[in-house]
Design a protein around this motif. Structure first.
Motif, PDB file in Angstrom:
ATOM      1  N   ALA A  45      -3.095  48.404  -1.283  1.00 50.00           N
ATOM      2  CA  ALA A  45      -3.285  49.664  -0.559  1.00 50.00           C
ATOM      3  C   ALA A  45      -3.363  49.408   0.945  1.00 50.00           C
ATOM      4  N   GLU A  46      -4.063  48.338   1.333  1.00 48.74           N
ATOM      5  CA  GLU A  46      -4.163  47.989   2.756  1.00 48.74           C
ATOM      6  C   GLU A  46      -2.784  47.650   3.335  1.00 48.74           C
ATOM      7  N   VAL A  47      -2.023  46.868   2.610  1.00 51.49           N
ATOM      8  CA  VAL A  47      -0.692  46.466   3.073  1.00 51.49           C
ATOM      9  C   VAL A  47       0.219  47.693   3.164  1.00 51.49           C
ATOM     10  N   GLN A  48       0.140  48.595   2.194  1.00 51.17           N
ATOM     11  CA  GLN A  48       0.965  49.799   2.245  1.00 51.17           C
ATOM     12  C   GLN A  48       0.571  50.674   3.431  1.00 51.17           C
ATOM     13  N   GLU A  49      -0.724  50.756   3.702  1.00 54.41           N
ATOM     14  CA  GLU A  49      -1.195  51.515   4.860  1.00 54.41           C
ATOM     15  C   GLU A  49      -0.688  50.881   6.150  1.00 54.41           C
ATOM     16  N   LEU A  50      -0.780  49.541   6.205  1.00 52.73           N
ATOM     17  CA  LEU A  50      -0.298  48.820   7.371  1.00 52.73           C
ATOM     18  C   LEU A  50       1.210  49.030   7.553  1.00 52.73           C
ATOM     19  N   LYS A  51       1.925  49.045   6.451  1.00 52.44           N
ATOM     20  CA  LYS A  51       3.376  49.240   6.493  1.00 52.44           C
ATOM     21  C   LYS A  51       3.727  50.611   7.073  1.00 52.44           C
ATOM     22  N   LYS A  52       2.934  51.619   6.712  1.00 48.81           N
ATOM     23  CA  LYS A  52       3.172  52.957   7.234  1.00 48.81           C
ATOM     24  C   LYS A  52       2.922  53.009   8.745  1.00 48.81           C
ATOM     25  N   LYS A  53       1.867  52.309   9.190  1.00 46.38           N
ATOM     26  CA  LYS A  53       1.448  52.386  10.594  1.00 46.38           C
ATOM     27  C   LYS A  53       2.147  51.390  11.508  1.00 46.38           C
ATOM     28  N   ILE A  54       2.802  50.384  10.962  1.00 48.65           N
ATOM     29  CA  ILE A  54       3.287  49.252  11.749  1.00 48.65           C
ATOM     30  C   ILE A  54       4.246  49.672  12.874  1.00 48.65           C
ATOM     31  N   SER A  55       5.039  50.689  12.655  1.00 51.74           N
ATOM     32  CA  SER A  55       6.015  51.072  13.680  1.00 51.74           C
ATOM     33  C   SER A  55       5.364  51.744  14.881  1.00 51.74           C
ATOM     34  N   THR A  56       4.173  52.308  14.712  1.00 53.28           N
ATOM     35  CA  THR A  56       3.504  52.991  15.831  1.00 53.28           C
ATOM     36  C   THR A  56       2.241  52.267  16.275  1.00 53.28           C
ATOM     37  N   MET A  57       1.902  51.180  15.633  1.00 53.39           N
ATOM     38  CA  MET A  57       0.658  50.466  15.919  1.00 53.39           C
ATOM     39  C   MET A  57       0.805  49.599  17.170  1.00 53.39           C
ATOM     40  N   THR A  58      -0.253  49.555  17.969  1.00 56.01           N
ATOM     41  CA  THR A  58      -0.263  48.663  19.133  1.00 56.01           C
ATOM     42  C   THR A  58      -0.854  47.327  18.723  1.00 56.01           C
ATOM     43  N   ALA A  59      -0.654  46.331  19.563  1.00 53.54           N
ATOM     44  CA  ALA A  59      -1.201  45.003  19.292  1.00 53.54           C
ATOM     45  C   ALA A  59      -2.721  45.061  19.236  1.00 53.54           C
TER      46      ALA A  59
END
Length: 168
Positions: A129-143
């Motif tokens: 679930a964490e990885v899927q959430e990260l996958k959703k956010k990765i394109s807009t996430m900042t460092a």
């Protein structure tokens, strides 16, 4: 057959009634496991069927008078005497007491392994679930947002920069 033979078939029959084959089948995930399970169930049913039929039946009584008429009394009486003198030993189960404690300890180990497996499954599901959430956010996430969630990665990068190590 002796009374002990009937007890064995009764136990086998009761065991077959108490086994939740459908419940166990639902727990299997791989095709190979399903194939092995089907083989186990088929074998169990065959053995149980043999116990219920072949080994639990009393032999048909011999009609000694029929043979006396056709062969003669002296020879038939000799065979009858030999037949009556045969003692068929009763089955004494020495295997079950030896292996029952081992089987019971294996059941305890199985329950522990099942509990550990369920805990590990829950942990893996949370991780997925964490990885899927990260996958959703990765394109807009900042460092900075990523480093907030993974401080160990930020520490590793900071150490590499501090030590002037650029990966080559």
């Amino acid at each position: 057959m002796s009374g002990a033979g009937k007890k064995v078939t009764d136990v086998a029959f009761k065991a077959s009634k108490s086994i939740d084959w459908e419940g166990m089948a639902k727990l299997l995930v791989s095709d190979e496991a399903r194939k092995e399970f089907a083989t186990l169930r088929r074998t169990f049913d065959e053995v149980n069927s043999q116990l219920q039929t072949k080994f639990s039946q009393e032999p048909e009584p011999i009609d000694w008078e029929y043979y006396r008429k056709g062969i003669g009394s002296k020879l038939v009486d000799m065979y009858k005497e030999a037949y009556d003198s045969v003692e068929i030993p009763k089955y004494v189960d020495t295997v079950t007491p030896e292996y029952k404690p081992k089987f019971d300890s294996l059941l305890v180990e199985l329950k522990q392994a099942e509990e550990q497996s369920l805990k590990e499954s829950e942990r893996l599901e949370e991780e997925i679930a964490e990885v899927q959430e990260l996958k959703k956010k990765i394109s807009t996430m900042t460092a900075d947002e990523y480093f907030e969630q993974h401080p160990e990665v930020k520490k590793k990068f900071d150490d590499e920069i501090r030590n002037d190590y650029w990966g080559y």
